[in-house]
Design an enzyme around this catalytic site. Structure first.
Site, PDB file in Angstrom:
ATOM      1  N   ASP A  17      43.395 -19.507  -2.970  1.00 50.83           N
ATOM      2  CA  ASP A  17      43.826 -19.078  -4.440  1.00 50.83           C
ATOM      3  C   ASP A  17      43.718 -18.114  -5.013  1.00 50.83           C
ATOM      4  O   ASP A  17      42.392 -18.107  -5.500  1.00 50.83           O
ATOM      5  CB  ASP A  17      44.304 -19.570  -4.406  1.00 50.83           C
ATOM      6  CG  ASP A  17      45.671 -20.271  -4.144  1.00 50.83           C
ATOM      7  OD1 ASP A  17      46.439 -20.287  -3.101  1.00 50.83           O
ATOM      8  OD2 ASP A  17      45.960 -21.639  -4.460  1.00 50.83           O
ATOM      9  N   ASP A 157      53.038 -22.560   1.357  1.00 46.63           N
ATOM     10  CA  ASP A 157      52.165 -23.064   1.026  1.00 46.63           C
ATOM     11  C   ASP A 157      52.943 -23.733  -0.592  1.00 46.63           C
ATOM     12  O   ASP A 157      54.172 -22.876  -1.528  1.00 46.63           O
ATOM     13  CB  ASP A 157      51.512 -21.918   0.481  1.00 46.63           C
ATOM     14  CG  ASP A 157      49.876 -22.247  -0.420  1.00 46.63           C
ATOM     15  OD1 ASP A 157      50.139 -23.121  -0.616  1.00 46.63           O
ATOM     16  OD2 ASP A 157      49.953 -20.900  -1.288  1.00 46.63           O
TER      17      ASP A 157
HETATM   18  O1  LIG Z   1      49.049 -20.257  -3.875  1.00 45.56           O
HETATM   19  C1  LIG Z   1      49.348 -21.574  -4.995  1.00 45.56           C
HETATM   20  C2  LIG Z   1      50.047 -21.515  -5.628  1.00 45.56           C
HETATM   21  O2  LIG Z   1      50.019 -20.339  -6.087  1.00 45.56           O
HETATM   22  C3  LIG Z   1      48.623 -23.039  -3.714  1.00 45.56           C
HETATM   23  O3  LIG Z   1      48.559 -23.161  -2.801  1.00 45.56           O
HETATM   24  C4  LIG Z   1      49.023 -24.104  -4.520  1.00 45.56           C
HETATM   25  O4  LIG Z   1      47.967 -23.562  -5.297  1.00 45.56           O
HETATM   26  C5  LIG Z   1      48.958 -24.933  -3.049  1.00 45.56           C
HETATM   27  O5  LIG Z   1      48.852 -26.298  -3.984  1.00 45.56           O
HETATM   28  P1  LIG Z   1      49.946 -27.645  -4.409  1.00 45.56           P
HETATM   29  O6  LIG Z   1      51.752 -27.082  -4.473  1.00 45.56           O
HETATM   30  O7  LIG Z   1      49.792 -27.933  -2.692  1.00 45.56           O
HETATM   31  O8  LIG Z   1      49.417 -28.182  -5.265  1.00 45.56           O
HETATM   32 FE   LIG Z   2      47.977 -20.490  -1.884  1.00 48.31          FE
END
Ligand SMILES: O=C(CO)[C@@H](O)[C@H](O)COP(=O)(O)O
Ligand SMILES: [Fe+2]
EC number: 5.1.3.1
Length: 204
Positions: A17, A157
């Site tokens: 990310d 996601d």
């Molecule tokens: O891009 C993003 C959030 O912006 C994701 O990739 C989250 O970071 C995934 O984390 P979880 O919701 O699975 O904890």
């Molecule tokens: Fe993400």
């Protein structure tokens, strides 16, 4: 970093990310750090760019050797041209939509992308709750992709875990990103295996 990567050696991709504190109210890292992860990781990288002006920056991540580079539709000036550029560098081209962004504009250009990411939380932070209201949009997209014989991957996601992965798979997703559900588990590799088998039981 190496220890974290070793804990998820059974994953198909490492989802990275990238946040710029403009497109989203959070800051992670940029190309230099992604380059280091790329050098270290035995698993290919799936880069998720939550940044302004991806037209300018996304190709740089493809040049680093990321397997896929996904930019946000809301941020891109010329999404199709950018996807073509990413593919020409050798990366899979992905486009992401926030929960409130419609997907109909993508129907006529599905074959320009290798993957479409339907965000199931507002981008910016891990650990948020899955938004079930994004499922009808995913289903519409999946139906349309099927109707057109498209092989585009449909990724979800945000808030993906044991129960929500089933809903997303039912709605037509075939690629799943899990952060907390994996890194919060005692045995991340085992968590990946369990999520994978739950998803495949709910895929039709
Ligand atoms: O891009 C993003 C959030 O912006 C994701 O990739 C989250 O970071 C995934 O984390 P979880 O919701 O699975 O904890
Ligand atoms: Fe993400």
């Amino acid at each position: 970093m190496q220890t974290e990567l070793a804990r998820i050696a059974g994953a198909d991709f490492v989802h990275v990310d990238v946040m710029d504190n403009h497109f989203v109210p959070n800051l992670t890292f940029g190309p230099q750090m992604v380059g280091r992860i790329q050098e270290t990781s035995p698993v290919p990288l799936d880069v998720h760019l939550m940044i302004d002006d991806p037209d300018r920056w996304a190709p740089e991540y493809a040049e680093l050797g990321a397997a896929s580079v996904t930019f946000h539709l809301e941020a891109a000036a010329s999404p199709v041209a950018l996807a073509r550029r990413l593919r020409s560098i050798g990366a899979r081209a992905g486009v992401a939509v926030k929960p409130a962004t419609p997907v109909e504009n993508l129907f006529d250009v599905l074959n320009e992308f290798d993957q479409i990411l339907v965000m199931t939380v507002e981008p910016g932070f891990g650990g948020q709750s899955f938004l079930p209201e994004t499922m009808p949009k995913l289903r519409t997209l999946a139906d349309e992709a099927k109707r057109r014989g498209s092989s585009v991957w449909l990724q979800v996601d945000g808030g993906i875990g044991e129960s929500t992965i089933a809903q997303a798979a039912e709605a037509g997703a075939d690629t799943f990103v899990a952060g907390s559900a994996v890194f919060g588990a005692d045995d991340p590799d085992r968590a990946i295996q369990t999520l994978r088998s739950t998803a495949s039981r709910h895929t039709h």
